[in-house]
Every structure is written in structure tokens, then in C-alpha cells.
Scaffold this active site. Structure first.
Site, PDB file in Angstrom:
ATOM      1  N   GLU A  89       0.829  -1.209   0.000  1.00 47.74           N
ATOM      2  CA  GLU A  89       0.000   0.000   0.000  1.00 47.74           C
ATOM      3  C   GLU A  89       0.863   1.259   0.000  1.00 47.74           C
ATOM      4  OE1 GLU A  89      -3.175   0.128  -0.398  1.00 47.74           O
ATOM      5  OE2 GLU A  89      -3.906  -1.873   0.102  1.00 47.74           O
ATOM      6  N   ASP A 108       5.214 -12.045 -22.129  1.00 47.66           N
ATOM      7  CA  ASP A 108       5.032 -13.498 -22.086  1.00 47.66           C
ATOM      8  C   ASP A 108       4.272 -13.910 -20.831  1.00 47.66           C
ATOM      9  OD1 ASP A 108       6.549 -13.413 -24.340  1.00 47.66           O
ATOM     10  OD2 ASP A 108       8.418 -14.055 -23.365  1.00 47.66           O
ATOM     11  N   GLU A 135     -19.850  -5.335  -2.915  1.00 44.27           N
ATOM     12  CA  GLU A 135     -18.473  -5.828  -2.856  1.00 44.27           C
ATOM     13  C   GLU A 135     -18.339  -7.247  -3.421  1.00 44.27           C
ATOM     14  OE1 GLU A 135     -15.818  -3.532  -2.289  1.00 44.27           O
ATOM     15  OE2 GLU A 135     -15.078  -4.857  -0.724  1.00 44.27           O
ATOM     16  N   GLU A 150     -12.742   0.193  -9.307  1.00 43.10           N
ATOM     17  CA  GLU A 150     -12.394  -0.735 -10.398  1.00 43.10           C
ATOM     18  C   GLU A 150     -13.389  -0.731 -11.547  1.00 43.10           C
ATOM     19  OE1 GLU A 150     -12.542  -1.628  -7.174  1.00 43.10           O
ATOM     20  OE2 GLU A 150     -10.403  -1.671  -6.717  1.00 43.10           O
TER      21      GLU A 150
END
Ligand code: NAG
Ligand code: NAG
EC number: 3.2.1.-
Length: 574
Positions: free
Chosen positions: A186, A315, A411, A475
Site C-alpha cells: 500500500e 510473455d 463488494e 475498479e
């Protein structure tokens, strides 16, 4: 007569030109996102880059890295990578007007929260949005302040930015912490990432100095026998000269993600020690990969950041995505038969001596980053299949937002998987059965299914919602933003706006925004706010909302790459 008119024409022309330029500048300035200084080579005091007297460099090293193990960033010109952003057509006047209104709404939401932080929590990690107080959760070095620096810059809030940088320089010291133990991951993504991005955007050398200081501190967490970092790190033990040992394992996302910040810091300072430490982690992960198949955002971000000079990351990404596409993603059965995907959790087990993989059909808000990752990966590596999958994943996140009563995804939730990815008609009975199964019932009974659905407030399609919170996470909007920049699809703008309005409606407090306990309730009035606003709300969520409604060349994905905490770093370009 004629000459007289011309004399008049000239001043009028000049006035118009000045008005036009003034208009252009006033329109451009908030969207510019870069201070003019950042465009020019700066004189950075060598002491800033390499201060051997600095506190953390004075701590004796217990396990020196042998010179032959030091790795340096590859020499040579960066490689041209395929373009990530779509071509955007000329905007109509009305589209532009609407977009700028929305952008302004996001900016004022940010401004309110910033003012609350300045007033109630200045230099602390977080403002508490209900009780108007503060708390320290990430080292006590002003997490919200540092996380917000680049957002201030991007939103063109120059005065606030200048005050913030002055405070960073004068009042934040990494020599001590108000917490005994710090989280290395963090600290890296929020503080180191925050300083590096703000430096890349503003060119202010005080930010580079802070980046180097926190980098020097974090480097001590790598002073272990295998040179892997201690992820929960006691600063006091390190400063008192105690021996340290890293855990045998650590969360891949945590240590993998350090690579970006460490590499960028080495590129800017030209001191290879951070890059070398990051490569050490990368090699260990690569060795493990064939055994564990680890997906993650960071390998593909490293390809972009390094200008293609670290091909092994490409890769690793490709390998990881093969597994993820095969096992992690599932199509849920939903009432409108929407062709969407959700990223579940693949579990490996051994049955009759053979390894088998099952997917837990749960979605998590945190995992909504996956759509954005695949969109960037698909563009950079020319994998059109990734782009298709990316779009379905992003649509899955949007679907989960749209189909909750308040328009906000919880969530953690579960859904019933389709039998087939190509054809998936809605079957209410099957959904009810899946609800019962999730609840552990052993036989089908329509009444108890209906009771469960009512009691757990499950909208059709959802089979369980074990974590009902929304904690201001970024997100979903992150991957909507990336999908918009890679496709230019205007429907994504509407989706982004709906999500923004839904979030504002339930999280807004008198001074800022708050996490909420339960997004399954029927109306915003019933929502309980929980007095928490993590620094990622201003560092990430509002930044992505702002960028979605900005001109596509503001922080273009062809010039910048975002770290895990939405801090943009300049890419190496040919
Ligand atoms: C910040 O640093 C300045 C300059 O050293 C000092 O005057 C000021 O009191 C400090 N503020 C806080 C809140 O510590
Ligand atoms: C990308 O892949 C497609 C086939 O999937 C191919 O036709 C095209 O030439 C490739 N583009 C580049 C830049 O490699």
C-alpha cells in the site's frame, strides 16, 4: 476611407484573436492536466537524486546484494508498441456541452472532498466523512494528500496543488511513522506511486525528492536473505538494526505490483537499485508461474511502462491470460440474457490423483479491473480475442451496477453460471434452485427459494450477496474508462454517468462521501453510511470519472500507464 476601415479591422481582428485564444486557453487549461514546467527539462539538484546522508541510507545493510546480482534497465531505444486509444471523431457542440457539464460535476464532487480533507484532516491519512474528523491507516503520512496530488493536477486545481506540494515538502517525513507496522504494498502504490505521477505531471523536483525518500525507506524492507520484501513491515525493527526475514510467500498482486513504481523510480533517478529489486521479484514470480498460473495487471502495465524493453512481461501476461480466459471467467444466467462475463475465482484441487479446476461463480467489485487489463493487453499484443472478452467483462460490471436497486454493485456477489457460453436463456426455476444451492439447501422448494430471495434482497440473476457494502471503490469505472478510450463507444459515457449519479446519491455526506453498509436496500434513504472515505476515492475513483468526461488526449493511454492506484506514469516512447 478604405484605409480607415482597415485600421478598424485590425484591432477588431486582434480582439477576436485574443478572445479566441483566451477561450481556448480557458477551455484547455482545466483539461491540460500538465503544468507547462513538466514539458521542459528541469534542473534537478543531484542531491535530490542521490542523498547519501538521508536517514534511510544510514541504516546499515544486513544482506548486501552482490554486484553480480545487480540488474540494470536494458539499454537501447524503446520499441514502438501498437496504439491503445481509439480514433475519436469530432464531437458535436451538444455532446461537448453535456460532457463538460458532467466533467464539472465530477470536479466539484472532488473539490468538496478536498476541502473537507483540508479542513478536518490536513496531513492525516483520511478524513472521516460523517464525524468530520481524521484517522491514520496507512503510515500516517497523509495518504489522502499524496494520493490526490495528481488528481489536483489533472483537474487543473493549481492553487490547491501548490499548497499541497508545499505541505508535502515541509511536513511529511518518512523517518518515523505513527503506526508500528506498515503495509509495503500500500505504501508503494499510494505514496511512491502518488509522488511519481505528480512529479511526471508537474515536474516539481520536491515531489521527486519525496519519491526518492519513500523509495529509500521501502528499499530497506528488501534487506532480507532472499531480497524479497517484508510485506507487513515494522519500521522500528529496521531502524534499530534488527535482522529481518521475508515471508516465504506473499500475495502475488502485492509484490508483483511493486515492479512498476520501482522501475519508474529507477528510470527517473538513473539509480538502478530499485529496478534490480523489482526484477528479482519478477524472476521469482516467473519461475513460479508455470506452477501457479498467476494473472495480474502488472505484467501488461510493465510492457507499456518500459517501452517494450522488458519482453518477458508480455510473455507472463499472455500465459496468465490463457489460464484466466479458460478458467476464471464465466457467463452468468441473467433475465435479459445479456452476453456478459464475470471474473470468478478458479480453485484448483486434486481428484483421483488428477488436478482439476472449478470456478467459484462469484464476482467481486475489486476484480472489475480485469476488463480494462484485457483491453490494454489485447491492444498492445494484438490479441483480438482479449478485446472481445474485455468488453464482455466490462459489460458484466455495468450490468451488475444497473441491476441492483440503487444502481451500485456490492463488494461480493454470486450468480448462476450458464450451461453454455453461446446460448443462455433465462430460467427462473433454475435461478431459484441456484439460490437454494448457495444457501446449502439440499432439495428444491419454491417457497423457501422465494423466502430466501426476499430475505436476502436478491435481484433476479444474483444468487447470493455475502458482502453488501460499497466502499467507494474505483475498479468498475477504471475499466469503463479504459474501454471508452480503447473503443470510443459513446454508450460507455452514459454508463459512466449513471454510475456516478448512483454513487453520489447514496454516498454523499454533508462534507464529503462515505462508504456504505448495504446497497441491496430499496432506496437511498435506507442506506447506512459508515464514516469512511479511503484515499482511493479521490486518488482513483473520481480521477477516472473525470478522465472519462475529458478530451481523450488528457492522459492518453498511448503516453501514460496507470499503476494499481490510478497514478499515471509517463511511458517510455520511441
Ligand atoms: C508544516 O511545516 C511548516 C514549515 O516547517 C510549519 O511552519 C508548519 O507549522 C507545519 N504544519 C504542520 C501542521 O505541521
Ligand atoms: C494483428 O493480428 C491480425 C490477425 O489477428 C493481423 O491480421 C494483423 O496484421 C496484426 N497486426 C499487427 C500490427 O501485427
Amino acid at each position: 476611407m478604405f484605409a480607415g476601415r482597415r485600421r478598424l479591422v485590425f484591432p477588431i481582428g486582434a480582439v477576436l484573436l485574443i478572445l479566441y485564444l483566451g477561450y481556448k486557453l480557458s477551455v484547455r487549461r482545466p483539461e491540460a492536466g500538465l503544468w507547462p514546467e513538466a514539458q521542459h527539462p528541469l534542473h534537478v539538484n543531484p542531491k535530490v537524486l542521490n542523498d547519501e546522508d538521508y536517514f534511510w541510507r544510514q541504516i546499515p545493510t544486513q544482506y548486501p546484494v552482490p554486484p553480480q546480482s545487480m540488474r540494470a534497465f536494458p539499454q537501447g531505444p524503446p520499441v514502438a508498441l501498437p496504439k491503445i486509444q481509439a480514433e475519436f471523431p469530432q464531437e458535436t457542440t451538444s455532446d461537448r456541452k453535456l460532457r463538460l457539464q458532467r466533467q464539472a460535476a465530477v470536479r466539484s464532487a472532488f473539490q468538496r472532498c478536498w476541502d473537507a480533507y483540508v479542513k478536518h484532516a490536513w496531513l492525516q491519512d483520511e478524513v472521516t466523512p460523517l464525524s468530520a474528523s481524521s484517522k491514520n491507516t496507512f503510515g500516517g503520512w497523509g495518504a489522502t494528500l499524496v494520493d490526490s496530488l495528481d488528481t489536483l493536477c489533472i483537474m487543473g486545481l493549481r492553487q490547491e496543488f501548490d499548497e499541497a506540494v508545499t505541505a508535502v515538502a515541509a511536513n511529511i517525513s518518512f523517518e518515523t511513522s505513527s503506526l508500528t507496522e506498515i503495509n509495503v504494498f500500500e505504501t508503494t502504490i499510494r505514496y511512491l506511486g502518488g509522488f511519481l505521477a505528480a512529479y511526471d505531471l508537474s515536474g516539481d523536483p520536491r515531489l521527486l525528492q519525496k519519491a526518492r525518500e519513500v523509495g529509500d525507506m521501502l528499499y530497506v524492507a528488501f534487506d532480507t536473505p532472499n531480497h524479497m520484501p517484508i510485506t507487513r513491515w515494522e519500521l522500528g525493527r529496521a531502524t534499530s538494526g534488527g535482522k529481518q526475514q521475508a515471508a516465504e510467500w506473499a500475495l502475488v498482486a502485492e509484490i508483483g505490483s511493486l515492479c512498476m513504481e520501482f522501475t519508474r523510480l529507477s528510470l527517473i533517478t538513473n539509480d538502478q537499485k530499485w529496478f534490480s529489486a523489482a526484477e528479482n521479484i519478477m524472476l521469482a514470480l516467473q519461475k513460479q508461474q508455470m506452477e501457479t498460473k498467476l494473472p495480474g495487471l502488472w505484467p501488461i502495465s510493465m510492457v507499456a511502462l518500459s517501452g517494450g524493453l522488458l519482453p518477458h512481461y508480455g510473455d507472463m501476461y499472455t500465459e496468465a491470460m490463457k489460464t484466466a480466459i479458460k478458467y476464471n471467467f464465466f457467463r452468468p444466467m441473467v433475465p435479459d440474457s445479456a452476453d456478459i462475463l464475470v471474473s470468478g475465482i478458479a480453485r484448483t484441487s486434486t481428484e483421483n490423483g488428477k488436478p482439476s479446476v472449478t470456478v467459484e461463480t462469484q464476482g467481486q467489485h475489486l476484480v472489475c479491473f480485469a476488463g480494462g487489463m484485457l483491453a490494454i493487453g489485447g491492444k498492445l499484443l494484438n490479441e483480438s480475442g482479449h478485446l472481445t472478452t474485455a468488453r464482455k467483462l466490462v459489460d458484466g460490471c455495468i450490468w451488475a451496477y444497473e441491476n441492483m436497486p440503487l444502481g451500485i454493485m456490492p463488494e461480493v456477489f454470486w450468480m448462476a453460471p450458464c450451461d453454455s457460453d453461446s446460448d443462455c436463456p433465462w430460467d427462473e426455476k433454475k435461478w431459484m434452485q441456484a439460490v437454494l444451492e448457495r444457501a446449502g439447501a439440499d432439495k428444491y422448494d419454491i417457497d423457501s427459494a422465494a423466502d430466501l430471495i426476499k430475505e436476502r434482497r436478491l435481484p433476479p440473476g444474483f444468487t447470493d450477496i455475502p458482502d453488501k457494502r460499497y466502499v467507494l471503490r474505483p475498479e468498475a469505472i477504471e475499466s469503463v474508462f479504459i474501454m471508452y478510450r480503447t473503443t470510443g463507444d459513446p454508450r460507455l459515457l452514459e454508463a459512466a454517468w449513471a454510475v456516478f449519479e448512483a454513487i453520489q446519491a447514496v454516498t454523499k455526506t454533508d462534507i464529503a462521501n462515505s462508504a456504505v453498509a448495504d446497497v441491496t436496500v430499496a432506496s437511498p434513504a435506507e442506506v447506512r453510511q459508515t464514516d469512511s472515505m479511503e484515499s482511493f476515492w479521490m486518488g482513483e475513483t473520481l480521477k477516472y470519472f473525470y478522465l472519462v468526461f475529458s478530451e481523450p488526449d488528457l492522459i492518453s493511454l498511448d503516453e501514460w500507464v496507470f499503476n494499481t492506484e490510478a497514478h499515471p506514469f509517463r511511458r517510455l516512447l520511441p
